[in-house]
Design an enzyme around this catalytic site. Structure first.
Site, mmCIF file in Angstrom:
data_model
loop_
_atom_site.group_PDB
_atom_site.id
_atom_site.type_symbol
_atom_site.label_atom_id
_atom_site.label_comp_id
_atom_site.label_asym_id
_atom_site.label_seq_id
_atom_site.Cartn_x
_atom_site.Cartn_y
_atom_site.Cartn_z
ATOM 1 N N ILE A 21 0.965 -1.282 -0.143
ATOM 2 C CA ILE A 21 0.154 0.108 0.030
ATOM 3 C C ILE A 21 0.798 1.312 -0.052
ATOM 4 C CG2 ILE A 21 -1.807 1.325 1.212
ATOM 5 C CD1 ILE A 21 -3.129 -1.283 2.370
ATOM 6 N N HIS A 22 1.021 2.027 -1.166
ATOM 7 C CA HIS A 22 1.689 2.788 -1.317
ATOM 8 C C HIS A 22 1.055 4.311 -1.656
ATOM 9 C CE1 HIS A 22 1.386 2.710 -5.762
ATOM 10 N NE2 HIS A 22 1.406 1.178 -5.440
ATOM 11 N N ALA A 23 1.472 5.407 -1.724
ATOM 12 C CA ALA A 23 1.040 6.778 -1.703
ATOM 13 C C ALA A 23 -0.338 6.889 -2.431
ATOM 14 C CB ALA A 23 1.936 7.783 -2.085
#
Length: 85
Positions: A14-16
């Site tokens: 889960i990235h930006a």
């Protein structure tokens, strides 16, 4: 209260960008929506709390929704996860 489990499949975790989209999706509902994994919990409407969890690929998360529209919230968040993460 409704819950669902999901294993993150995105190779970066889960990235930006998807985190921001996930928070936006969660804010559409009046139910309190939380995410849990590895003994940590966060309000799914708080981007910094979600990002601070450091959720990686292969991690099983649990989403919990509690409130008037919990069924719709779980369904929408589940669909988002399947399509994006």
């Amino acid at each position: 209260m409704k819950t669902m489990k999901y294993v993150i499949r995105d190779e970066v975790g889960i990235h930006a960008r998807p985190a921001g989209m996930l928070v936006k999706e969660a804010k559409k509902f009046s139910s309190k929506i939380t995410i849990s994994c590895n003994g940590k919990h966060a309000d799914l409407t708080k981007l910094l709390s979600l990002m601070s969890m450091g959720i990686k690929c292969g991690t099983e998360i649990e989403i919990t929704a509690e409130g008037d529209d919990e069924d719709d919230a779980i369904e929408a968040v589940g669909n988002f996860l399947k399509e994006n993460l």
